[in-house]
Each structure stands twice: as structure tokens, then as C-alpha cells.
Design a protein around this motif. Structure first.
Motif: not given
Ligand SMILES: CC(C)(COP(=O)(O)OP(=O)(O)OC[C@H]1O[C@@H](n2cnc3c(N)ncnc32)[C@H](O)[C@@H]1OP(=O)(O)O)[C@@H](O)C(=O)NCCC(=O)NCCS
Length: 175
Positions: A30, A99-101, A106, A108, A111, A133-134, A138-141, A143, A145, A147
Motif C-alpha cells: 500500500t 484495515f487491509y485486504v 480489492k 470484490r 472489505a 486515521g487514514v 490514500n484516496p481509495r481507502a 472513498s 470509508y 461509502k
């Protein structure tokens, strides 16, 4: 492999070695591409490895959840009660610390299933507000959260090796 084979359970001491390996790999996958190798190496040495993850699994203030597909680790999450930043104002706060997959999982739905379990576990522990904290980059994470209903409530510093970075703080009500 399909998501119907997914099993989410609490980690036990025997899981420490597999978790250490998975946690280091997912962290490096990541953040490695966007950070200095020296900072990554310092942080990894201080955070991952058999002894670190064994201690985390044994800590009564932490819960480690493992997501397994066909017996192989596909994701993990760690919830803990530690210091809460002032910008988290909701009642009974509890932190989603990691929090990781895995890369193969990813996008699918895994998460989301893991997050459902995180929420249920946090509520079982008496939590009414879940925060995390993010990294600001880290835009994907972020987005994901968003969601899941989290809102950006502030920021704090995060030190990666020698690099002081900014994490956004996200929070959601569990009520
Ligand atoms: C964060 C993580 C758990 C989310 O799981 P996921 O399966 O990737 O999540 P999803 O695909 O359901 O949702 C991610 C959303 O971000 C979107 N997205 C993907 N790349 C993006 C980008 N570069 N910028 C903004 N949004 C992005 C996706 O389209 C998706 O939104 P959509 O469902 O509306 O299309 C997973 O990506 C992961 O493990 N990442 C590496 C570890 C990590 O960053 N952990 C968080 C540390 S705080």
C-alpha cells in the motif's frame, strides 16, 4: 476463489506468524510506492513481525479479526481502545486501527463484509462511535470509508520512519 467461502474470525496466538507476514506485505504494497525505502524499513521494523503481532493478539484492549478464504488470509482488521483525538466527539469511541485486504480481494466486496464484522465487534465491545486515521494521500481507502458512512472530522500527525505525515480522521456512529 469466491466470496461465499469467506470466514471472518477473531485471531488467536497461533495466527501471529501468518498475520505478521500478511500485515507487513499489505502495508508495504500500500505505502511502499509513495514513501522512502528508509522510512518504510524503520516503520516496518517497529510494527510488524512475530513478536509485534503476537503481543497485539494477546492485548485485551485489542481485537484482531481475520478474513480467510479457503483457509488463506485475505484481509484483517484491528480494533482497539487507546487515546481518542479531540475531534472525535461521539460517545464511547473505539478505534479501527488497521484495515487491509489483499490485492486479489480489492473491489470484490470482501472489505464491506469485513467492515460489517468490525462494526458488530465494536458494538459488542461497548463502542458507539468508530473512528480511524487514514493517510491524506490514500484516496481509495477514503472513498471506501465514505461509502461506509464515515465522515472526515479532522486530522492528526502520523510518523512514518522520519517522515511526519497527515492522516485524516474519519468517524461514524454505530448507533
Ligand atoms: C481500503 C480497502 C480496504 C478498501 O477495500 P476495496 O475492496 O478496495 O474497496 P471498494 O472497491 O469496495 O471501494 C473502494 C472505492 O474507491 C474507489 N477508488 C478506487 N481507486 C480510487 C482512487 N484512486 N481514488 C478515489 N477512489 C478510488 C473505487 O472505485 C471504490 O468506489 P466504488 O465502489 O464507488 O466504485 C482496500 O482497498 C485496501 O485494503 N487498501 C490497502 C490498505 C489500505 O489502504 N487500508 C486502509 C488504511 S487506513
Amino acid at each position: 476463489m469466491v466470496l461465499t467461502d469467506l470466514r471472518i474470525r477473531r485471531a488467536v496466538q497461533n495466527d501471529a506468524a501468518a498475520l505478521a507476514e500478511f500485515a507487513e506485505k499489505t502495508f508495504s504494497d500500500t505505502f511502499g510506492p509513495d514513501n522512502r525505502a528508509e522510512d518504510m524499513a524503520m516503520f516496518v521494523a517497529s510494527s510488524f513481525g512475530l513478536e509485534h503481532q503476537a503481543r497485539e493478539i494477546a492485548d485485551p484492549r485489542w481485537v484482531t479479526l481475520l478474513a480467510e478464504v479457503d483457509g488463506s488470509l485475505a484481509g484483517y482488521a484491528q480494533i482497539r481502545r487507546e487515546h481518542t483525538p479531540a475531534c472525535v466527539t461521539g460517545p464511547s469511541p473505539i478505534e479501527l486501527y488497521r484495515f487491509y485486504v489483499g490485492n486479489d480481494w480489492k473491489g470484490r466486496g470482501l472489505a464491506q463484509r469485513l467492515m460489517d464484522q468490525v462494526r458488530a465487534t465494536a458494538m459488542d465491545l461497548g463502542g458507539r462511535t468508530l473512528w480511524l486515521g487514514v493517510w491524506e494521500h490514500n484516496p481509495r481507502a477514503q472513498s471506501f470509508y465514505t461509502k461506509c458512512g464515515f465522515e472526515d472530522v479532522g486530522s492528526h500527525d502520523f510518523v512514518l520512519g522520519t517522515d511526519r505525515q497527515t492522516d485524516r480522521i474519519f468517524s461514524v456512529s454505530l448507533d
